[in-house]
Design a protein around this motif. Structure first.
Motif, PDB file in Angstrom:
ATOM      1  N   LEU A 157       0.811  -1.218   0.000  1.00 56.12           N
ATOM      2  CA  LEU A 157       0.000   0.000   0.000  1.00 56.12           C
ATOM      3  C   LEU A 157       0.841   1.263   0.000  1.00 56.12           C
ATOM      4  CD1 LEU A 157      -2.774   1.431   0.271  1.00 56.12           C
ATOM      5  CD2 LEU A 157      -2.462   1.288   2.742  1.00 56.12           C
ATOM      6  N   ALA A 158       1.860   1.327   0.848  1.00 60.74           N
ATOM      7  CA  ALA A 158       2.651   2.549   0.992  1.00 60.74           C
ATOM      8  C   ALA A 158       3.405   2.912  -0.274  1.00 60.74           C
ATOM      9  CB  ALA A 158       3.627   2.400   2.165  1.00 60.74           C
ATOM     10  N   ARG A 159       3.496   1.980  -1.244  1.00 57.24           N
ATOM     11  CA  ARG A 159       4.242   2.265  -2.471  1.00 57.24           C
ATOM     12  C   ARG A 159       3.339   2.436  -3.689  1.00 57.24           C
ATOM     13  NH1 ARG A 159       9.928  -1.119  -2.477  1.00 57.24           N
ATOM     14  NH2 ARG A 159      10.651  -0.404  -0.421  1.00 57.24           N
ATOM     15  N   LEU A 160       2.021   2.348  -3.491  1.00 59.54           N
ATOM     16  CA  LEU A 160       1.110   2.486  -4.613  1.00 59.54           C
ATOM     17  C   LEU A 160       0.961   3.938  -5.038  1.00 59.54           C
ATOM     18  CD1 LEU A 160      -1.729  -0.019  -3.637  1.00 59.54           C
ATOM     19  CD2 LEU A 160       0.127  -0.359  -5.275  1.00 59.54           C
ATOM     20  N   ARG A 161       0.632   4.130  -6.298  1.00 58.95           N
ATOM     21  CA  ARG A 161       0.453   5.486  -6.823  1.00 58.95           C
ATOM     22  C   ARG A 161      -0.736   6.151  -6.142  1.00 58.95           C
ATOM     23  NH1 ARG A 161       0.394   6.321 -13.229  1.00 58.95           N
ATOM     24  NH2 ARG A 161       2.533   5.624 -12.803  1.00 58.95           N
ATOM     25  N   GLY A 162      -0.550   7.400  -5.769  1.00 59.85           N
ATOM     26  CA  GLY A 162      -1.612   8.156  -5.126  1.00 59.85           C
ATOM     27  C   GLY A 162      -1.638   8.020  -3.621  1.00 59.85           C
ATOM     28  N   VAL A 163      -0.744   7.193  -3.063  1.00 55.82           N
ATOM     29  CA  VAL A 163      -0.675   6.988  -1.619  1.00 55.82           C
ATOM     30  C   VAL A 163       0.627   7.590  -1.105  1.00 55.82           C
ATOM     31  CG1 VAL A 163      -0.588   5.297   0.247  1.00 55.82           C
ATOM     32  CG2 VAL A 163      -2.030   4.877  -1.760  1.00 55.82           C
ATOM     33  N   SER A 164       0.535   8.590  -0.239  1.00 55.34           N
ATOM     34  CA  SER A 164       1.745   9.170   0.328  1.00 55.34           C
ATOM     35  C   SER A 164       2.333   8.201   1.337  1.00 55.34           C
ATOM     36  CB  SER A 164       1.435  10.507   1.011  1.00 55.34           C
ATOM     37  OG  SER A 164       0.768  10.305   2.239  1.00 55.34           O
ATOM     38  N   PRO A 165       3.665   8.172   1.475  1.00 57.45           N
ATOM     39  CA  PRO A 165       4.277   7.236   2.428  1.00 57.45           C
ATOM     40  C   PRO A 165       3.731   7.396   3.843  1.00 57.45           C
ATOM     41  CG  PRO A 165       5.943   8.173   0.982  1.00 57.45           C
ATOM     42  CD  PRO A 165       4.674   8.925   0.699  1.00 57.45           C
ATOM     43  N   MET A 166       3.491   8.635   4.279  1.00 52.63           N
ATOM     44  CA  MET A 166       3.000   8.864   5.631  1.00 52.63           C
ATOM     45  C   MET A 166       1.583   8.309   5.806  1.00 52.63           C
ATOM     46  SD  MET A 166       4.157  10.083   8.485  1.00 52.63           S
ATOM     47  CE  MET A 166       5.535  11.081   7.929  1.00 52.63           C
ATOM     48  N   ASP A 167       0.710   8.609   4.850  1.00 53.44           N
ATOM     49  CA  ASP A 167      -0.666   8.081   4.920  1.00 53.44           C
ATOM     50  C   ASP A 167      -0.678   6.558   4.835  1.00 53.44           C
ATOM     51  OD1 ASP A 167      -1.454  10.688   5.004  1.00 53.44           O
ATOM     52  OD2 ASP A 167      -2.268  10.757   2.972  1.00 53.44           O
ATOM     53  N   GLY A 168       0.179   6.015   3.975  1.00 49.10           N
ATOM     54  CA  GLY A 168       0.234   4.572   3.820  1.00 49.10           C
ATOM     55  C   GLY A 168       0.682   3.871   5.084  1.00 49.10           C
ATOM     56  N   MET A 169       1.730   4.411   5.745  1.00 44.22           N
ATOM     57  CA  MET A 169       2.224   3.766   6.953  1.00 44.22           C
ATOM     58  C   MET A 169       1.231   3.912   8.106  1.00 44.22           C
ATOM     59  SD  MET A 169       4.821   2.209   6.025  1.00 44.22           S
ATOM     60  CE  MET A 169       5.021   1.511   7.657  1.00 44.22           C
ATOM     61  N   ALA A 170       0.531   5.036   8.174  1.00 50.88           N
ATOM     62  CA  ALA A 170      -0.499   5.188   9.206  1.00 50.88           C
ATOM     63  C   ALA A 170      -1.611   4.168   9.004  1.00 50.88           C
ATOM     64  CB  ALA A 170      -1.068   6.609   9.174  1.00 50.88           C
ATOM     65  N   THR A 171      -1.958   3.929   7.747  1.00 52.25           N
ATOM     66  CA  THR A 171      -3.020   2.961   7.445  1.00 52.25           C
ATOM     67  C   THR A 171      -2.603   1.550   7.793  1.00 52.25           C
ATOM     68  OG1 THR A 171      -3.807   4.382   5.641  1.00 52.25           O
ATOM     69  CG2 THR A 171      -4.549   2.095   5.643  1.00 52.25           C
TER      70      THR A 171
END
Length: 356
Positions: free
Chosen positions: A92-106
């Motif tokens: 998830l954290a590396r998918l397009r449209g996902v910021s690393p910070m938002d991805g890691m929080a998720t």
């Protein structure tokens, strides 16, 4: 075809149980625009009682459990939380449209545990007469804290690297609120960060109530109040919580429109993948210590669940840059109902591989 028929039969029978029926009922009411509302103080009181019940039951059982029987499942729980976060950091954290910070929080919330989902699974196993270890509730903090600490540390380190504040042998102070002085080295600052995360997590309402219940169960003799008050109220309070969670899940779906579609895909698929990880590690614990089939189901459910009580406040405090619409919307709006609805799947698998 027989396998698919067995799964369908199991799922249908479980959907008729009060736990899932109230969840689906809440979602249906919200979808129809109902004005039904459970006051926030009532909701918090219900959650508090459920957490104390789970903690007390776990503490009473810990007194009678041997160290190995508890240690192996606890290690499996912690490894599950870490594995979920590491897997999410690569997906998830590396998918397009996902910021690393938002991805890691998720992924941190998805690696942590939903107390309400765990309580729902316990109620379903009890209704079916499926035995499980009483100390299961004590595994909650192991998975919860391991996932949250791992996710927040990885997010902070990624943020620091993106700002070029972690040289080869330098400090990691800028991202952590420091001045960049050479007097502070990276490992020291990381230890400070870990201590802060652990403190915030342990002081959160959900973990505090759970740990209090465990401590009283281990050190006190609460069997009388447990049997006369907490146990009789458990299923009734859980039905109210499931109703609220159903309405909350439906309302959170609208928040996902504000973020990338990757969160929708992750919210629908991650609980099944994570549950399979927990189920697999539970099977290893079964081979090593005789961990019960019911225990394996509950470990899979904890892995499939996403934190809805302790996790969001921890993420808001530790990662203020992350977008709550992303991580709360994905976890509460999709992850929680998928995790609860997947409980029959783990019951069926446990019956297939071990027998219930």
């Amino acid at each position: 075809m027989d396998i698919l028929a067995d799964i369908a039969t199991t799922v249908l029978s479980q959907l008729q149980k009060p736990t899932l029926a109230f969840l689906l009922g809440g979602m249906m009411l919200a979808a129809l625009g109902s004005k039904l509302e459970v006051p926030t103080p009532v909701y918090k009181f219900v959650v508090l009682l459920l957490l104390l019940k789970v903690g007390l039951g776990a503490g009473i059982s810990i007194r009678e459990a041997d160290l190995v029987s508890l240690a192996v499942p606890a290690a499996a729980a912690a490894l599950t939380g870490i594995a979920i976060v590491l897997l999410g950091s690569r997906s998830l954290a590396r998918l397009r449209g996902v910021s690393p910070m938002d991805g890691m929080a998720t992924v941190g919330l998805f690696g942590a545990v939903s107390a309400s989902t765990l309580a729902a699974a316990m109620a379903m196993l009890d209704a079916d007469g499926i035995a499980y270890e009483g100390f299961i509730g004590a595994l909650y903090p192991f998975m919860d804290i391991a996932a949250l600490v791992t996710a927040i540390l990885m997010a902070k380190m990624a943020q620091a690297r993106s700002r070029n504040v972690i040289p080869q042998n330098g400090a990691a102070t800028m991202a952590l609120g420091g001045t960049g002085s050479a007097d502070n080295d990276g490992p020291s600052e990381n230890r400070t960060l870990v201590r802060g995360i652990l403190t915030d997590t342990l002081q959160s309402g959900a973990i505090s109530a759970l740990l209090l219940g465990i401590a009283i169960g281990v050190l006190g003799r609460p069997e009388a109040v447990y049997a006369s008050f907490y146990e009789p109220l458990f299923r009734g309070l859980l039905s109210i919580l499931m109703l609220v969670m159903g309405m909350e899940a439906w309302s959170r779906l609208s928040e996902l429109r504000k973020v990338a579609h990757a969160y929708v895909l992750y919210g629908l698929s991650a609980p099944l993948v994570h549950g399979a990880i927990g189920f697999g590690l539970g099977m290893i614990a079964h081979q090593l210590t005789g961990f019960s089939a019911g225990g394996i189901v509950l470990l899979a459910v904890m892995a499939a669940s996403s934190s809805d009580i302790s996790g969001p406040p921890t993420m808001r405090g530790a990662l203020p840059e992350a977008n709550p619409s992303a991580y709360v919307g994905a976890s509460t709006g999709l992850g929680t109902p998928v995790a609860i609805l997947s409980i029959p799947l783990w019951i069926w698998l446990a019956d297939l591989f071990i027998g219930l």
